[in-house]
Design a protein around this motif. Structure first.
Motif, PDB file in Angstrom:
ATOM      1  N   LEU A   5       0.838  -1.205   0.000  1.00  0.00           N
ATOM      2  CA  LEU A   5       0.000   0.000   0.000  1.00  0.00           C
ATOM      3  C   LEU A   5       0.869   1.249   0.000  1.00  0.00           C
ATOM      4  O   LEU A   5       0.596   2.211  -0.729  1.00  0.00           O
ATOM      5  CB  LEU A   5      -0.931  -0.020   1.226  1.00  0.00           C
ATOM      6  N   THR A   6       1.934   1.226   0.796  1.00  0.00           N
ATOM      7  CA  THR A   6       2.859   2.357   0.825  1.00  0.00           C
ATOM      8  C   THR A   6       3.498   2.561  -0.557  1.00  0.00           C
ATOM      9  O   THR A   6       3.609   3.696  -1.033  1.00  0.00           O
ATOM     10  CB  THR A   6       3.956   2.136   1.883  1.00  0.00           C
ATOM     11  N   LEU A   7       3.883   1.473  -1.211  1.00  0.00           N
ATOM     12  CA  LEU A   7       4.466   1.571  -2.551  1.00  0.00           C
ATOM     13  C   LEU A   7       3.478   2.210  -3.522  1.00  0.00           C
ATOM     14  O   LEU A   7       3.842   3.105  -4.292  1.00  0.00           O
ATOM     15  CB  LEU A   7       4.893   0.185  -3.057  1.00  0.00           C
ATOM     16  N   ILE A 148      11.015   6.644  -3.541  1.00  0.00           N
ATOM     17  CA  ILE A 148       9.962   5.622  -3.538  1.00  0.00           C
ATOM     18  C   ILE A 148      10.516   4.285  -3.048  1.00  0.00           C
ATOM     19  O   ILE A 148       9.910   3.626  -2.198  1.00  0.00           O
ATOM     20  CB  ILE A 148       9.341   5.477  -4.945  1.00  0.00           C
ATOM     21  N   ILE A 149      11.674   3.914  -3.565  1.00  0.00           N
ATOM     22  CA  ILE A 149      12.291   2.641  -3.138  1.00  0.00           C
ATOM     23  C   ILE A 149      12.651   2.698  -1.660  1.00  0.00           C
ATOM     24  O   ILE A 149      12.365   1.765  -0.900  1.00  0.00           O
ATOM     25  CB  ILE A 149      13.520   2.327  -4.016  1.00  0.00           C
ATOM     26  N   GLY A 150      13.260   3.808  -1.231  1.00  0.00           N
ATOM     27  CA  GLY A 150      13.631   3.951   0.183  1.00  0.00           C
ATOM     28  C   GLY A 150      12.413   3.951   1.087  1.00  0.00           C
ATOM     29  O   GLY A 150      12.410   3.295   2.143  1.00  0.00           O
ATOM     30  N   GLY A 151      11.363   4.660   0.694  1.00  0.00           N
ATOM     31  CA  GLY A 151      10.137   4.696   1.497  1.00  0.00           C
ATOM     32  C   GLY A 151       9.483   3.333   1.601  1.00  0.00           C
ATOM     33  O   GLY A 151       8.991   2.936   2.667  1.00  0.00           O
ATOM     34  N   THR A 152       9.493   2.578   0.505  1.00  0.00           N
ATOM     35  CA  THR A 152       8.907   1.230   0.513  1.00  0.00           C
ATOM     36  C   THR A 152       9.714   0.292   1.403  1.00  0.00           C
ATOM     37  O   THR A 152       9.144  -0.503   2.167  1.00  0.00           O
ATOM     38  CB  THR A 152       8.825   0.678  -0.926  1.00  0.00           C
ATOM     39  N   LEU A 153      11.039   0.387   1.332  1.00  0.00           N
ATOM     40  CA  LEU A 153      11.883  -0.448   2.198  1.00  0.00           C
ATOM     41  C   LEU A 153      11.654  -0.117   3.672  1.00  0.00           C
ATOM     42  O   LEU A 153      11.543  -1.023   4.510  1.00  0.00           O
ATOM     43  CB  LEU A 153      13.359  -0.274   1.842  1.00  0.00           C
ATOM     44  N   LEU A 154      11.593   1.164   3.989  1.00  0.00           N
ATOM     45  CA  LEU A 154      11.326   1.558   5.384  1.00  0.00           C
ATOM     46  C   LEU A 154       9.954   1.075   5.840  1.00  0.00           C
ATOM     47  O   LEU A 154       9.798   0.594   6.975  1.00  0.00           O
ATOM     48  CB  LEU A 154      11.435   3.076   5.537  1.00  0.00           C
ATOM     49  N   ALA A 155       8.947   1.176   4.957  1.00  0.00           N
ATOM     50  CA  ALA A 155       7.604   0.691   5.319  1.00  0.00           C
ATOM     51  C   ALA A 155       7.614  -0.821   5.527  1.00  0.00           C
ATOM     52  O   ALA A 155       6.941  -1.333   6.432  1.00  0.00           O
ATOM     53  CB  ALA A 155       6.604   1.071   4.226  1.00  0.00           C
ATOM     54  N   SER A 156       8.396  -1.535   4.705  1.00  0.00           N
ATOM     55  CA  SER A 156       8.498  -2.995   4.860  1.00  0.00           C
ATOM     56  C   SER A 156       9.130  -3.356   6.197  1.00  0.00           C
ATOM     57  O   SER A 156       8.630  -4.229   6.928  1.00  0.00           O
ATOM     58  CB  SER A 156       9.336  -3.607   3.735  1.00  0.00           C
ATOM     59  N   LEU A 157      10.238  -2.687   6.529  1.00  0.00           N
ATOM     60  CA  LEU A 157      10.913  -2.957   7.805  1.00  0.00           C
ATOM     61  C   LEU A 157      10.017  -2.605   8.995  1.00  0.00           C
ATOM     62  O   LEU A 157       9.935  -3.354   9.971  1.00  0.00           O
ATOM     63  CB  LEU A 157      12.234  -2.195   7.878  1.00  0.00           C
TER      64      LEU A 157
END
Length: 179
Positions: A5-7, A148-157
């Protein structure tokens, strides 16, 4: 699910921001071109002649004006015949008032009018390469993609950490029930 969803949200947000920022960069570049050609028009002097086409009598140093921005500058008479150009000026096509793309150049053309009669005396063309604008917009998209990639990784973690913490009591109850 949270990371997906964040992605999706970041992709939409990044696309909108990238498009709007790119258009703003292009608009600013066009505004600079219009300002430069307007300045050139103000520096050209025109001699009014009774019952004849006005004549361009004085023009600025086109090389000095074009040099700092690696621009091409041309001045035409009212019939479209080339009067003067900066050194190494590229082919910009016939003068057409407004802004247009010719090859890799963005060209701004303005009419020269007699101050006394408002009769057409000629045209001024000022052109610069689109390369810097395109390069700036490409860097902008690169930064947006990295965000976008950094935000998605942070949301995943963060999602994994929250899920782990939420599942601890259930895991401990399950282990207790097993014992």
């Amino acid at each position: 699910a949270s990371a997906g969803l964040t992605l999706a949200i970041l992709l939409v947000f990044g696309g909108v921001i990238g498009y709007l920022a790119g258009e703003r960069i292009r608009d600013d570049f066009d505004r600079e071109l219009r300002g430069a050609v307007r300045t050139l028009v103000e520096e050209v002097r025109i001699l009014d002649r009774p019952l004849a086409t006005p004549v361009i009598t004085r023009r600025p140093s086109l090389d000095a004006f074009a040099g700092p921005n690696d621009a091409s500058v041309k001045i035409y008479d009212a019939s479209g015949r080339l009067e003067d150009e900066s050194s190494g000026a590229l082919q910009l096509g016939p003068p057409v008032v407004g802004i247009e793309d010719i090859g890799s150049m963005r060209v701004a053309t303005a009419a020269l009018e007699s101050t006394g009669t408002s009769e057409l005396a000629g045209f001024v063309q000022y052109a610069r390469s689109n390369h810097q604008v395109d390069s700036t917009i490409a860097r902008l998209w690169l930064f947006i993609a990295a965000g976008i990639i950094g935000g998605t990784l942070l949301a995943s973690l963060a999602g994994l950490a929250i899920a782990d913490r939420a599942m601890r009591p259930i895991a401990s109850l399950t282990a207790l029930a097993r014992d």
